[in-house]
Design a protein around this motif. Structure first.
Motif, PDB file in Angstrom:
ATOM      1  N   ASP A   1       0.832  -1.208   0.000  1.00  0.00           N
ATOM      2  CA  ASP A   1       0.000   0.000   0.000  1.00  0.00           C
ATOM      3  C   ASP A   1       0.865   1.257   0.000  1.00  0.00           C
ATOM      4  OD1 ASP A   1      -2.277  -1.494  -0.012  1.00  0.00           O
ATOM      5  OD2 ASP A   1      -2.753  -1.227   2.112  1.00  0.00           O
TER       6      ASP A   1
ATOM      7  N   MET B   1       1.152   4.137  -2.739  1.00  0.00           N
ATOM      8  CA  MET B   1       0.963   5.546  -2.409  1.00  0.00           C
ATOM      9  C   MET B   1       2.120   6.395  -2.931  1.00  0.00           C
ATOM     10  SD  MET B   1      -1.938   6.021  -0.847  1.00  0.00           S
ATOM     11  CE  MET B   1      -2.450   4.974  -2.206  1.00  0.00           C
TER      12      MET B   1
ATOM     13  N   SER C   1      -2.042   8.209   4.324  1.00  0.00           N
ATOM     14  CA  SER C   1      -2.723   6.919   4.103  1.00  0.00           C
ATOM     15  C   SER C   1      -1.785   5.756   4.382  1.00  0.00           C
ATOM     16  CB  SER C   1      -3.252   6.829   2.668  1.00  0.00           C
ATOM     17  OG  SER C   1      -4.215   7.823   2.414  1.00  0.00           O
ATOM     18  N   CYS C   2      -0.532   5.917   3.983  1.00  0.00           N
ATOM     19  CA  CYS C   2       0.471   4.872   4.225  1.00  0.00           C
ATOM     20  C   CYS C   2       0.678   4.661   5.720  1.00  0.00           C
ATOM     21  CB  CYS C   2       1.787   5.259   3.552  1.00  0.00           C
ATOM     22  SG  CYS C   2       3.240   4.325   4.114  1.00  0.00           S
TER      23      CYS C   2
ATOM     24  N   THR D   1      -6.578  -1.443   5.355  1.00  0.00           N
ATOM     25  CA  THR D   1      -7.695  -0.498   5.262  1.00  0.00           C
ATOM     26  C   THR D   1      -7.780   0.093   3.860  1.00  0.00           C
ATOM     27  OG1 THR D   1      -7.491   0.059   7.595  1.00  0.00           O
ATOM     28  CG2 THR D   1      -8.670   1.627   6.211  1.00  0.00           C
ATOM     29  N   PHE D   2      -6.628   0.441   3.309  1.00  0.00           N
ATOM     30  CA  PHE D   2      -6.604   1.032   1.969  1.00  0.00           C
ATOM     31  C   PHE D   2      -7.119   0.055   0.915  1.00  0.00           C
ATOM     32  CE2 PHE D   2      -4.349   1.785  -2.049  1.00  0.00           C
ATOM     33  CZ  PHE D   2      -4.807   3.059  -2.329  1.00  0.00           C
TER      34      PHE D   2
ATOM     35  N   SER E   1     -11.930   2.187  -5.780  1.00  0.00           N
ATOM     36  CA  SER E   1     -10.745   3.051  -5.713  1.00  0.00           C
ATOM     37  C   SER E   1     -10.264   3.353  -7.117  1.00  0.00           C
ATOM     38  CB  SER E   1      -9.638   2.387  -4.890  1.00  0.00           C
ATOM     39  OG  SER E   1      -9.318   1.114  -5.420  1.00  0.00           O
TER      40      SER E   1
ATOM     41  N   GLY F   1      -2.276   3.046   7.481  1.00  0.00           N
ATOM     42  CA  GLY F   1      -2.343   1.601   7.241  1.00  0.00           C
ATOM     43  C   GLY F   1      -1.388   0.835   8.122  1.00  0.00           C
TER      44      GLY F   1
ATOM     45  N   ASN G   1      -1.371  11.094   0.493  1.00  0.00           N
ATOM     46  CA  ASN G   1      -0.944   9.713   0.250  1.00  0.00           C
ATOM     47  C   ASN G   1      -0.037   9.200   1.368  1.00  0.00           C
ATOM     48  OD1 ASN G   1      -2.341   9.526  -2.182  1.00  0.00           O
ATOM     49  ND2 ASN G   1      -0.619  10.284  -3.381  1.00  0.00           N
TER      50      ASN G   1
END
Length: 379
Positions: free
Chosen positions: A146, A150, A195-196, A359-360, A366, A199, A192
């Protein structure tokens, strides 16, 4: 005494001078002075010390101007020290017309974005080197993938930001929508990284040294990237204020008719009208879970849609429940999904962290795709 001795020659030269009239003497003196001036000028021009001194003065003046512009650009950024470091190696452009330093806002911003891209690339390379061919649990592998995805998406969005900067000439001046899409791209690129890290935080329950090592690596690498993008956004905000003030002082700009419809910039007038044509828009293909359409899965229709399409490609999705996680790769441009209504066409993905998905990766729909792959060894 010899006939050609120096004494005799000097005596003859003196006699020759005495025999000349006033006009001839004036001509001779003028020629001698001009010759002396030419010799002195040549000596000065060929003097390395003089040329070097002039060159140093010009370079000093140029560096002073460069530092002044950088200081102004970084003044209102959140990470000022990082901003100075980012712009410290910016080359000074020189106009061939008047040999003056020309450092525009777009030039500075593009350099800052390119420096951010460089940092992203370095992080990608170091991460591949660090995590490839290592033994990780399936959950850790998903989290690392992930983060790599990202990073790839961040690189893509930064490239798009530079392209957008080129499409909007700085000479046009300020308009309400001038930097809108550019800010969207940079904001998306900045999130991004979050988000990483989010996760990786989901896996804190594992409480292993390996997990802490993975998170620390990405935190150390991604924080500067997010901060560099934040600085770029701050520069844009400052420039918008300046442009807004310039516009208020320019009667010609005030008379321009700026649309106030609040709709998306990438939608043309024709497409906006098309969105309002309820029931009259014909899709290019039909997806139906009962098998009555061209496809039974949404993912199948997306996979066979044209890449980098210049025109809108519409996929009609009939009423039904579609149990799939839909991923739209970024090369599927100008793609439109048309359902039969929010309570009729339902996409129901069921991935979750308990089943081993991050989660991503559990998103029902997406829109991106990575081009970087890692090889893992299973524990």
């Amino acid at each position: 005494m010899e006939p050609n001795s120096p004494t005799i020659k000097n005596s003859e030269s003196l006699q020759f001078w005495k025999n000349m009239n006033g006009a001839q003497k004036m001509v001779m003196i003028t020629m001698a002075v001009l010759t002396l001036i030419a010799v002195l000028a040549a000596a000065i021009l060929n003097n390395p010390a003089s040329s070097s001194s002039s060159s140093f003065a010009e370079e000093d003046s140029r560096n002073h101007h460069l530092n002044s512009v950088i200081k102004k650009a970084c003044a209102n950024t959140l990470y000022t020290s990082l901003c100075f470091t980012t712009l410290s190696s910016i080359p000074s452009p020189v106009s061939s017309d008047n040999n003056q330093t020309v450092l525009s806002f777009h030039y500075i911003l593009e350099f800052a974005i390119n420096q951010t891209k460089k940092h992203v690339l370095e992080t990608q390379v170091s991460s591949i080197s660090r995590f490839q061919n290592q033994s990780w649990s399936s959950q850790q592998q998903n989290a690392i993938k992930d983060c790599m995805e990202m990073l790839d998406q961040t690189q893509y969005e930064l490239e798009q930001a530079i392209e957008n900067l080129h499409q909007f000439p700085e000479s046009v001046g300020y308009l309400p929508r001038s930097y809108g899409y550019l800010k969207v791209l940079l904001s998306a690129a900045m999130t991004n990284g979050y988000s990483c890290i989010d996760g990786l935080s989901d896996l804190e329950a594992l409480d292993s040294e390996a997990q802490k090592e993975i998170k620390k690596h990405f935190q150390v690498s991604l924080n500067p990237i997010s901060q560099m993008i934040s600085n770029c956004l701050a520069m844009i905000t400052d420039m918008e204020k300046v442009r807004r003030q310039e516009t208020m002082k320019n009667p010609r700009m005030l008379l321009m008719k700026i649309p106030e419809d609040r709709l998306l910039d990438w939608m043309s007038v024709k497409e906006r009208k098309m969105m309002q044509m309820k029931g009259k828009l014909s899709p290019d293909v039909i997806v139906a879970c009962d098998g009555s359409g061209n496809y039974s899965k949404i993912g199948e229709a997306i996979a066979l849609a044209p890449n980098f399409s210049k025109i809108r490609y519409a996929i009609g999705i009939k009423a039904g429940i579609y149990e799939e996680n839909v991923i739209i790769p970024r090369e599927k441009t100008n793609l439109m999904l048309m359902g039969d209504g929010m309570n009729s066409t339902i996409i129901a993905g069921s991935r979750n962290i308990v089943d081993g998905f991050s989660t991503f990766a559990s998103a029902t729909l997406s829109m991106l795709k990575t081009f970087i792959s890692l090889n893992f060894q299973y524990c």
